[in-house]
Design a protein around this motif. Structure first.
Motif, PDB file in Angstrom:
ATOM      1  N   ILE A 219     -26.642  10.059 -25.811  1.00 45.62           N
ATOM      2  CA  ILE A 219     -25.265  10.357 -25.407  1.00 45.62           C
ATOM      3  C   ILE A 219     -25.299  10.960 -24.019  1.00 45.62           C
ATOM      4  CG2 ILE A 219     -23.166  11.650 -25.927  1.00 45.62           C
ATOM      5  CD1 ILE A 219     -23.942  11.469 -28.884  1.00 45.62           C
ATOM      6  N   LEU A 220     -24.638  10.296 -23.084  1.00 47.01           N
ATOM      7  CA  LEU A 220     -24.708  10.631 -21.663  1.00 47.01           C
ATOM      8  C   LEU A 220     -23.305  10.813 -21.097  1.00 47.01           C
ATOM      9  CD1 LEU A 220     -26.354  10.682 -18.898  1.00 47.01           C
ATOM     10  CD2 LEU A 220     -25.830   8.229 -18.770  1.00 47.01           C
TER      11      LEU A 220
ATOM     12  N   PRO B 124     -32.411  17.322 -21.964  1.00 46.11           N
ATOM     13  CA  PRO B 124     -31.064  17.422 -22.528  1.00 46.11           C
ATOM     14  C   PRO B 124     -30.317  18.643 -21.977  1.00 46.11           C
ATOM     15  CG  PRO B 124     -32.599  16.821 -24.246  1.00 46.11           C
ATOM     16  CD  PRO B 124     -33.431  17.128 -23.028  1.00 46.11           C
ATOM     17  N   PHE B 125     -29.069  18.417 -21.564  1.00 54.42           N
ATOM     18  CA  PHE B 125     -28.144  19.411 -21.026  1.00 54.42           C
ATOM     19  C   PHE B 125     -28.466  19.828 -19.596  1.00 54.42           C
ATOM     20  CE2 PHE B 125     -27.902  19.976 -25.667  1.00 54.42           C
ATOM     21  CZ  PHE B 125     -26.572  19.626 -25.840  1.00 54.42           C
ATOM     22  N   ASP B 126     -29.522  19.267 -18.977  1.00 55.31           N
ATOM     23  CA  ASP B 126     -29.706  19.474 -17.544  1.00 55.31           C
ATOM     24  C   ASP B 126     -28.508  18.889 -16.798  1.00 55.31           C
ATOM     25  OD1 ASP B 126     -32.125  20.721 -17.794  1.00 55.31           O
ATOM     26  OD2 ASP B 126     -33.312  19.109 -16.917  1.00 55.31           O
ATOM     27  N   ILE B 127     -28.097  19.566 -15.730  1.00 57.65           N
ATOM     28  CA  ILE B 127     -27.051  19.046 -14.848  1.00 57.65           C
ATOM     29  C   ILE B 127     -27.754  18.373 -13.676  1.00 57.65           C
ATOM     30  CG2 ILE B 127     -25.131  19.659 -13.328  1.00 57.65           C
ATOM     31  CD1 ILE B 127     -24.610  22.039 -15.253  1.00 57.65           C
ATOM     32  N   LEU B 128     -27.596  17.067 -13.590  1.00 53.99           N
ATOM     33  CA  LEU B 128     -28.332  16.255 -12.621  1.00 53.99           C
ATOM     34  C   LEU B 128     -27.359  15.645 -11.620  1.00 53.99           C
ATOM     35  CD1 LEU B 128     -31.107  14.958 -11.871  1.00 53.99           C
ATOM     36  CD2 LEU B 128     -30.488  13.069 -13.395  1.00 53.99           C
TER      37      LEU B 128
ATOM     38  N   ARG C 187     -23.086  11.512  -7.805  1.00 56.51           N
ATOM     39  CA  ARG C 187     -22.755  11.363  -9.231  1.00 56.51           C
ATOM     40  C   ARG C 187     -23.424  12.486 -10.026  1.00 56.51           C
ATOM     41  NH1 ARG C 187     -23.590   5.552 -11.399  1.00 56.51           N
ATOM     42  NH2 ARG C 187     -21.414   5.415 -10.721  1.00 56.51           N
ATOM     43  N   MET C 188     -22.698  12.993 -11.008  1.00 57.20           N
ATOM     44  CA  MET C 188     -23.274  13.974 -11.922  1.00 57.20           C
ATOM     45  C   MET C 188     -23.578  13.308 -13.255  1.00 57.20           C
ATOM     46  SD  MET C 188     -21.705  17.524 -13.571  1.00 57.20           S
ATOM     47  CE  MET C 188     -21.878  18.535 -12.094  1.00 57.20           C
ATOM     48  N   LEU C 189     -24.777  13.562 -13.777  1.00 53.14           N
ATOM     49  CA  LEU C 189     -25.175  13.085 -15.099  1.00 53.14           C
ATOM     50  C   LEU C 189     -25.610  14.266 -15.947  1.00 53.14           C
ATOM     51  CD1 LEU C 189     -27.361   9.941 -14.232  1.00 53.14           C
ATOM     52  CD2 LEU C 189     -24.932   9.995 -14.816  1.00 53.14           C
ATOM     53  N   CYS C 190     -25.259  14.227 -17.215  1.00 55.44           N
ATOM     54  CA  CYS C 190     -25.710  15.230 -18.165  1.00 55.44           C
ATOM     55  C   CYS C 190     -25.947  14.537 -19.501  1.00 55.44           C
ATOM     56  CB  CYS C 190     -24.683  16.355 -18.310  1.00 55.44           C
ATOM     57  SG  CYS C 190     -25.224  17.694 -19.398  1.00 55.44           S
TER      58      CYS C 190
END
Length: 223
Positions: A213-214, A179-183, A141-144
């Motif tokens: 906001i995610l 914030p704005f890291d691609i995890l 899964r990608m979270l940002c």
């Protein structure tokens, strides 16, 4: 956009001298380094962009919208281009910078996973959605996080992910996305990872700082 995997040879994957990065938690210095998530031992991979996109105006609209967010399935073309125009976006999402950033994340994730469609969630959160340590029953899964505190993770080899949340009760976070890291988080449904998975949780949200906001992306394939 085509990602080229890093050459993983005898050198250690985690940069030396950096606290918080181990075999299980990898820092991706470049977008191509996000392919480190496919190394069996890696459960978390995080890329910090060199600069943050200018989404202040777009996010102000989401802050004021009062809605809970957006859930949709995004189809990808044969070239991996997301069909953004087909999304039933409410007026709060109709902002050029926001759409450009969303298209970038979708294309990057689709290229990484090689999927034909992506499950998209944009969450507007007033409180922690999943405040206890857990592992997702997913693939990768990608979270940002666009606004507010980022996702927290726990990297402790003494903790069995299959015993959560009790096995990690009271344990402090060992890392947190900005914030704005691609995890990228590897779940227990990823092949040969049933006994593993990224241990993570939602952060607490300060009511006085506005909603979190995610963006969350999950790969989908046609049957």
């Amino acid at each position: 956009m085509r990602l080229q995997p890093s050459i993983l040879t005898d050198s250690p994957l985690a940069p030396s001298g950096l606290q918080g990065f181990t075999d299980a938690v990898q820092r991706a210095d470049t977008l191509a380094d996000l392919t480190r998530i496919f190394v069996p031992e890696t459960q978390i991979c995080v890329h910090s962009p060199p600069g943050s996109p200018n989404l202040r105006g777009a996010l102000a609209g989401l802050h004021a919208s009062g809605g809970s967010g957006l859930r949709a399935v995004v189809r990808l073309s044969a070239d991996g281009v997301p069909d953004i125009d087909a999304l039933p976006l409410p007026p709060a999402f109709a902002h050029t910078a926001l759409m450009r950033e969303l298209a970038f994340l979708l294309e990057l994730y689709g290229d990484l996973l090689g999927c034909t469609a992506i499950g998209l969630r944009i969450e507007r959160l007033e409180r922690a959605m999943c405040p206890r340590w857990h592992v997702d029953r997913t693939g990768i899964r990608m979270l940002c996080t666009w606004c507010g505190p980022g996702t927290e993770w726990l990297d402790d080899p003494r903790i069995d992910p299959r015993g959560l949340p009790g096995s990690a009760e009271g344990a402090p976070a060992t890392g947190q996305a900005r914030p704005f890291d691609i995890l990228l988080l590897k779940g227990s449904a990823w092949q040969d990872n049933a006994a593993g998975g990224a241990i993570h949780r939602s952060p607490q949200v300060d009511p006085g700082s506005g909603p979190r906001i995610l963006v969350a992306l999950d790969a989908l394939w046609d049957d």
